[in-house]
Design a protein around this motif. Sequence first.
Motif, PDB file in Angstrom:
ATOM      1  N   TYR A  90       2.051  -4.172   8.288  1.00 54.87           N
ATOM      2  CA  TYR A  90       0.835  -4.411   9.072  1.00 54.87           C
ATOM      3  C   TYR A  90       0.405  -5.856   8.817  1.00 54.87           C
ATOM      4  O   TYR A  90       0.967  -6.540   7.948  1.00 54.87           O
ATOM      5  CB  TYR A  90      -0.272  -3.434   8.642  1.00 54.87           C
ATOM      6  N   LEU A 142       0.861  -1.171   0.000  1.00 53.91           N
ATOM      7  CA  LEU A 142       0.000   0.000   0.000  1.00 53.91           C
ATOM      8  C   LEU A 142       0.901   1.225   0.000  1.00 53.91           C
ATOM      9  O   LEU A 142       1.790   1.346   0.841  1.00 53.91           O
ATOM     10  CB  LEU A 142      -0.879  -0.005   1.259  1.00 53.91           C
ATOM     11  N   LYS A 154     -12.588   4.804  11.397  1.00 55.33           N
ATOM     12  CA  LYS A 154     -11.436   4.483  10.543  1.00 55.33           C
ATOM     13  C   LYS A 154     -10.567   3.484  11.275  1.00 55.33           C
ATOM     14  O   LYS A 154     -10.624   3.396  12.517  1.00 55.33           O
ATOM     15  CB  LYS A 154     -10.611   5.746  10.295  1.00 55.33           C
ATOM     16  N   SER A 155      -9.732   2.752  10.556  1.00 51.05           N
ATOM     17  CA  SER A 155      -8.742   1.915  11.217  1.00 51.05           C
ATOM     18  C   SER A 155      -7.814   2.812  12.039  1.00 51.05           C
ATOM     19  O   SER A 155      -7.625   3.987  11.703  1.00 51.05           O
ATOM     20  CB  SER A 155      -7.927   1.132  10.181  1.00 51.05           C
ATOM     21  N   LEU A 156      -7.294   2.289  13.107  1.00 45.81           N
ATOM     22  CA  LEU A 156      -6.346   3.020  13.967  1.00 45.81           C
ATOM     23  C   LEU A 156      -6.973   4.313  14.510  1.00 45.81           C
ATOM     24  O   LEU A 156      -6.286   5.307  14.720  1.00 45.81           O
ATOM     25  CB  LEU A 156      -5.048   3.337  13.214  1.00 45.81           C
ATOM     26  N   ALA A 163       3.709   2.907  11.809  1.00 49.57           N
ATOM     27  CA  ALA A 163       4.444   3.383  10.631  1.00 49.57           C
ATOM     28  C   ALA A 163       4.920   4.821  10.814  1.00 49.57           C
ATOM     29  O   ALA A 163       5.985   5.206  10.329  1.00 49.57           O
ATOM     30  CB  ALA A 163       3.561   3.281   9.382  1.00 49.57           C
ATOM     31  N   ASP A 164       4.127   5.624  11.509  1.00 53.13           N
ATOM     32  CA  ASP A 164       4.426   7.056  11.635  1.00 53.13           C
ATOM     33  C   ASP A 164       5.465   7.347  12.716  1.00 53.13           C
ATOM     34  O   ASP A 164       6.281   8.271  12.564  1.00 53.13           O
ATOM     35  CB  ASP A 164       3.152   7.850  11.981  1.00 53.13           C
ATOM     36  N   ARG A 170      -6.907  10.335  13.754  1.00 57.49           N
ATOM     37  CA  ARG A 170      -7.783   9.492  12.926  1.00 57.49           C
ATOM     38  C   ARG A 170      -9.147   9.374  13.608  1.00 57.49           C
ATOM     39  O   ARG A 170      -9.227   9.009  14.777  1.00 57.49           O
ATOM     40  CB  ARG A 170      -7.143   8.124  12.695  1.00 57.49           C
ATOM     41  N   LYS A 172      -3.749   7.773   0.468  1.00 53.42           N
ATOM     42  CA  LYS A 172      -3.312   6.785  -0.525  1.00 53.42           C
ATOM     43  C   LYS A 172      -2.952   7.452  -1.850  1.00 53.42           C
ATOM     44  O   LYS A 172      -3.623   8.382  -2.296  1.00 53.42           O
ATOM     45  CB  LYS A 172      -4.425   5.769  -0.768  1.00 53.42           C
ATOM     46  N   GLU A 186      -1.614  11.202  13.308  1.00 51.53           N
ATOM     47  CA  GLU A 186      -0.793  10.895  12.131  1.00 51.53           C
ATOM     48  C   GLU A 186      -0.429  12.179  11.401  1.00 51.53           C
ATOM     49  O   GLU A 186      -1.000  13.241  11.642  1.00 51.53           O
ATOM     50  CB  GLU A 186      -1.560   9.962  11.178  1.00 51.53           C
ATOM     51  N   PHE A 187       0.531  12.042  10.503  1.00 46.26           N
ATOM     52  CA  PHE A 187       0.850  13.131   9.596  1.00 46.26           C
ATOM     53  C   PHE A 187      -0.183  13.092   8.473  1.00 46.26           C
ATOM     54  O   PHE A 187      -0.489  12.029   7.949  1.00 46.26           O
ATOM     55  CB  PHE A 187       2.269  12.979   9.071  1.00 46.26           C
ATOM     56  N   PRO A 197       0.325   5.696  14.711  1.00 42.47           N
ATOM     57  CA  PRO A 197       0.419   4.367  14.114  1.00 42.47           C
ATOM     58  C   PRO A 197       1.893   3.937  14.067  1.00 42.47           C
ATOM     59  O   PRO A 197       2.789   4.790  13.992  1.00 42.47           O
ATOM     60  CB  PRO A 197      -0.131   4.555  12.692  1.00 42.47           C
ATOM     61  N   MET A 252       5.473   4.594   2.884  1.00 44.52           N
ATOM     62  CA  MET A 252       4.918   5.932   3.060  1.00 44.52           C
ATOM     63  C   MET A 252       6.007   6.996   3.049  1.00 44.52           C
ATOM     64  O   MET A 252       6.646   7.287   4.062  1.00 44.52           O
ATOM     65  CB  MET A 252       4.135   5.975   4.380  1.00 44.52           C
ATOM     66  N   LEU A 284       2.969  -1.298   4.262  1.00 42.92           N
ATOM     67  CA  LEU A 284       2.814   0.126   3.949  1.00 42.92           C
ATOM     68  C   LEU A 284       4.154   0.755   3.605  1.00 42.92           C
ATOM     69  O   LEU A 284       5.121   0.628   4.361  1.00 42.92           O
ATOM     70  CB  LEU A 284       2.229   0.848   5.173  1.00 42.92           C
ATOM     71  N   PHE A 288      -1.184  -5.970   5.107  1.00 43.94           N
ATOM     72  CA  PHE A 288      -0.537  -5.284   3.972  1.00 43.94           C
ATOM     73  C   PHE A 288       0.781  -4.700   4.441  1.00 43.94           C
ATOM     74  O   PHE A 288       1.040  -4.602   5.652  1.00 43.94           O
ATOM     75  CB  PHE A 288      -1.434  -4.182   3.377  1.00 43.94           C
TER      76      PHE A 288
HETATM   77  O1  C5P Z   1      -5.791   6.815   5.784  1.00 43.97           O
HETATM   78  P1  C5P Z   1      -6.121   5.477   5.203  1.00 43.97           P
HETATM   79  O2  C5P Z   1      -7.086   4.706   6.082  1.00 43.97           O
HETATM   80  O3  C5P Z   1      -6.517   5.533   3.776  1.00 43.97           O
HETATM   81  O4  C5P Z   1      -4.738   4.669   5.221  1.00 43.97           O
HETATM   82  C1  C5P Z   1      -4.682   3.309   4.921  1.00 43.97           C
HETATM   83  C2  C5P Z   1      -3.857   2.584   5.969  1.00 43.97           C
HETATM   84  O5  C5P Z   1      -2.507   3.078   5.972  1.00 43.97           O
HETATM   85  C3  C5P Z   1      -4.346   2.805   7.395  1.00 43.97           C
HETATM   86  O6  C5P Z   1      -5.284   1.830   7.746  1.00 43.97           O
HETATM   87  C4  C5P Z   1      -3.093   2.684   8.224  1.00 43.97           C
HETATM   88  O7  C5P Z   1      -2.888   1.322   8.535  1.00 43.97           O
HETATM   89  C5  C5P Z   1      -2.006   3.145   7.302  1.00 43.97           C
HETATM   90  N1  C5P Z   1      -1.566   4.511   7.587  1.00 43.97           N
HETATM   91  C6  C5P Z   1      -0.545   4.738   8.517  1.00 43.97           C
HETATM   92  N2  C5P Z   1      -0.125   6.013   8.769  1.00 43.97           N
HETATM   93  C7  C5P Z   1      -0.687   7.065   8.120  1.00 43.97           C
HETATM   94  C8  C5P Z   1      -1.709   6.861   7.167  1.00 43.97           C
HETATM   95  C9  C5P Z   1      -2.116   5.575   6.923  1.00 43.97           C
HETATM   96  O8  C5P Z   1      -0.033   3.789   9.102  1.00 43.97           O
HETATM   97  N3  C5P Z   1      -0.242   8.305   8.364  1.00 43.97           N
END
Ligand code: C5P
Length: 142
Positions: free
Chosen positions: A85, A12, A35-37, A128-129, A31, A47, A42-43, A126, A92, A90, A88
């Motif tokens: 995750y 992703l 929504k997830s998370l 990733a961030d 968030r 997508k 987040e920043f 999250p 970014m 990620l 998937f």
């Molecule tokens: O924002 P959106 O739900 O479209 O992002 C898809 C996925 O990417 C989220 O479910 C999250 O797991 C991940 N994500 C992230 N950090 C971000 C944006 C998205 O980890 N800043």
Amino acid sequence: MSGGIDQRKRLLLVVACALVDADGRILIAQRPEGKSLAGLWEFPGGKVEPGEAPEAALIRELAEELGVMTQAACLAPLTFASHGYDDFHLLMPLFVCRRFEGTPQSREGQALKWVRARALRDYPMPPADAPLIAHLIDLLGA
Ligand code: C5P
């Protein structure tokens, strides 16, 4: 960045931005529920659509989510997150943007906060961030 990419997972591509104001503070967004998370900070970003350049995706997302206008020439690449995750992987890229037009507004129900780089650690993010914070502290100081 963390580890390698598990080839069985779908990739992703999300693009994120550290919007920096005149005082050197960075904008983060929470968030929203549903929504997830949800609840994590987040920043801003989102997508990347197929065929879209990362900078173009970020310009689009900043306009949609925050009502902020900027240009590719105002987006400086800083680093990128790579996080596996459960379902998937990620990737970014994180851009830094100091020149933009408009005051960020919550267009999607997300809470917004301007915080100093070092204070970013006080906001749950999250996985990733979170590793991106050290790069922003290096760039902007405390
Ligand atoms: O924002 P959106 O739900 O479209 O992002 C898809 C996925 O990417 C989220 O479910 C999250 O797991 C991940 N994500 C992230 N950090 C971000 C944006 C998205 O980890 N800043």
